[in-house]
Design a protein around this motif. Sequence first.
Motif: not given
Ligand code: MG
Lengths: 373, 516
Positions: A160-161, A83, A44
């Motif tokens: 991000d994810e 995320q 991240t």
């Molecule tokens: Mg992360």
Amino acid sequence: MPEVKLKGVSKTFPGNVVALHKVDLSVKDKDYVVLLGPSGCGKTSLLKTIAGIYPPTEGEVFISGRNVTRLPIEERGVGMMFQNYALFPHLTTEKNVEYGPTMRELPPKETKSIAHKMLQLAKFPLERANSLPIELSGGMQQRVALARALASQSSLLLLDEPLSALDAKIGEELRLELRCLVKKLGLTAIHVTHSQEEAMSTADTIIVMNQGSVMQVGSPEEVYFNPANLFVADFVGEANFFEGEIKPAHSNPKLFVRFLGKDFDLSKAKSSKLSRGAEKVVVVFRPEKLVISKRKPYHENFVHAKIESRRFMGEKIRYELSSGASQIVVKRMGFGKSFQVGDSAFVSFDASDATLFDLPREHWEKLVGRQTV
Amino acid sequence: MCGFLKRRLSSLSKKSSVSNALYALAILFFVFFVFLPAIYVLSLSLNVRLDALVLNSLATSFEIALLCTALSLFFGIPLAWLIARSRGFKKEVLNSLVDMPLIIPTSALGFSVYLFWGSQYGLALLEKGFWLITALHTAFVFPYVVRTVSAAFEELDPVHETAARSLGANLLTVFRTVSFPLVKSSVITGGMLAFTRSLSETGATMMAAGLAVTAPVLVLQYKNAGDVSGAVSVSVILIVSAIAFLLLAKRLAGKMSFSFERVSPRLEARLNRFSPAKNSVVLAFFFILILVPAFFFFIFLAQMKQLPSAEQMKLIFDSLGASFLVAAVVTVINLVFGFALALFIGRNKFGLGKLLETANEVVLVVPTSALGFSLALYWAGFHIPELLLIMLAHLSFTFPYIVTPIAAMVAQLDKNLEEAAATLGATPYKILSSVTMPLILPSVLAGVVMAFMRSISETGATLAVSKSISTAPVLIVKFVQSQQLVEAAVACAILFAISFVLLIVMRRSAGRKKEA
Ligand SMILES: [Mg+2]
Ligand SMILES: Nc1ncnc2c1ncn2[C@@H]1O[C@H](COP(=O)(O)OP(=O)(O)OP(=O)(O)O)[C@@H](O)[C@H]1O
């Protein structure tokens, strides 16, 4: 056009927490890159450094050849999917997606049409465009977040994810859609995940990270079958690690290694990572590359073993065997003859499927411990 | 003995009839000791006379309340933003400075503001009257706005702001389109708090009023002059308009919405460059108009270098004794009944939660001098001794301060936790003491501190029910009215010092309980 380059980027947080350590990286235009690494390794942080959310402590960031290190977030023009999505809870789906175009002061008509187009591309059901984010299911929210990032019309997409909040089945579906869409629109994407399966199935290029450093950059096959170091071998997929010892060469040009209680000729093994004059080594095999047979093989590259456990995994069957004090993991396609627990068998291999590394001084037990558990 | 008691309580609490009886007791207490006394005067609505004096005073009150609320919002929201977004030492300093005026009892604050703006010991810029009252009210409602709004900003997930920026919004646009809409409800809460506090302020206003008359002050003037029907009229109108305002604000709050296209982001990007200048203006406002006036009485004291006579000192200490006695007794009683009622409201038993919550809000917005006057009429037939009557008045207006935070916390409580405890075999009493209590303790302490401080600093209700007994803030008002400024300043300083120490002790013990 948008290639991303990092030169010696470090990020240190107060309390001397090193999130990134001298990262050098270059991402090619229109590449689908997956950033893979264990939790807390700095994925991240790397993404946020590229987006301009974290200023790097050291080093420089280039996007499309332009040095953007000092450029604030809003001027970098990257599309970012966060995320947990970070949808604006007070705005409807449509307004969320229109946000980016509005900030660029496009005429209202164009803003609307971009938003609709992006929602459609992300396969969001348009009749729900007036719903607030909390009224949507997780999968729908994901689509809105994607549409919002796309509507910024940036050709660099940071994810991000993006799939971590979804259940496994939907996640699998969406990750392929995501890739297709990125390819269709000709974007460059950097996708963060800690799931090696997700990385394998979507990436053109995988970047493996650990403790703030880049461990390896390569195609999924490269990373899987030709890991750059023991960490990558261990983190990406499953592997057998055997401690071995190089036999003195005398005048023999061949490379003999003693492991699992036998001397093997590993001249053909991948030994480029081995340092000169190394004596102690680790021999690594992927479980798919080992063969179990009832009958004794015709060549010398085999050991005796006993089947300790057998686990059905769908396409494959995973066997754990013991040979002396060592554990061996073998994966075999699920069809054909299968073995039962307690059977004795031969485990054989092709020397070219072995990868050799120097035996590290520390953490070795942990690595081996992992595969015997 | 103690063990026996606990076992007894445990077995008792198993019978739901017992807990229902406790709830019923709390509700009866609320209705007959808190709610009805506060609005009893409304039953005399038929006798209301609407003369120019009454209407003028009401207009003055509303004008001042609107003005000081608007000023507080205008400067308070940027300051709240500044505090929420700063870090480390700067943040701590700003935070404690904003809290400071909250600790000073309002009459002390009023005195100090009067000294600063209106007397020859300070700037002597403002005559007693409308503008001095406005300056005073702004100083004392400002912290409420900043506190409420900055707390909301702190709780905001910064990821939404980051997301907005990654979509190309500059800081000012982010504030307008994302951060501000997300704290909208807190802004409204803060604004309403400021407005109702201003509408209800009496004691400090009396010092600054001169010829201007606000509605709460007029209630007292009529009452002191023996004009009951006049006092009834102002009280009724004041209460009705305060409640109407509450309902109206609640309606508006739900409807307000923001559109983000209206203002040009590019223009805002340019404006954003003036952000440092804006911060200086906001800080200057805070220091010059709030902080310095609030603490000016210390500077005044330092100039005077003299002490009141022993006789006057005795008066001061007697009043302090009365103040703290009333505050302590009232807080303890209210804690018992308020806690039970808060559980009842928070758990929305029998669907009555909303109703009781609204009733509490009504008590909260009733201006205290009207409340005191109404309460005096309510208890008039019982020949209640003066000190007890003061306590009854304080019981009524501090009650919501205990109930509101606890009920909010109970409502938020994860129901699973209590259910989990029950599946593990805990009796309702055990659940309350081992799960619920520890979780809502911060709100209980917050409520206690708030109720106690409100009681200590209250003047309007006290003046409305008392004849000979003076609490400390009332004494300060009387000192100022008879131009005994040194005595007033000394009383302010002592009252402030004690409140300050008490507050620190309460916060400390709260902190320690949390750790344990
Ligand atoms: Mg992360
Ligand atoms: N804002 C921050 N302040 C302080 N430390 C931080 C901050 N953000 C990250 N870190 C630290 O930097 C390191 C890397 O964090 P990062 O979030 O980049 O990891 P990650 O690889 O994304 O992990 P995950 O897979 O769990 O999301 C961690 O040790 C983390 O504690």
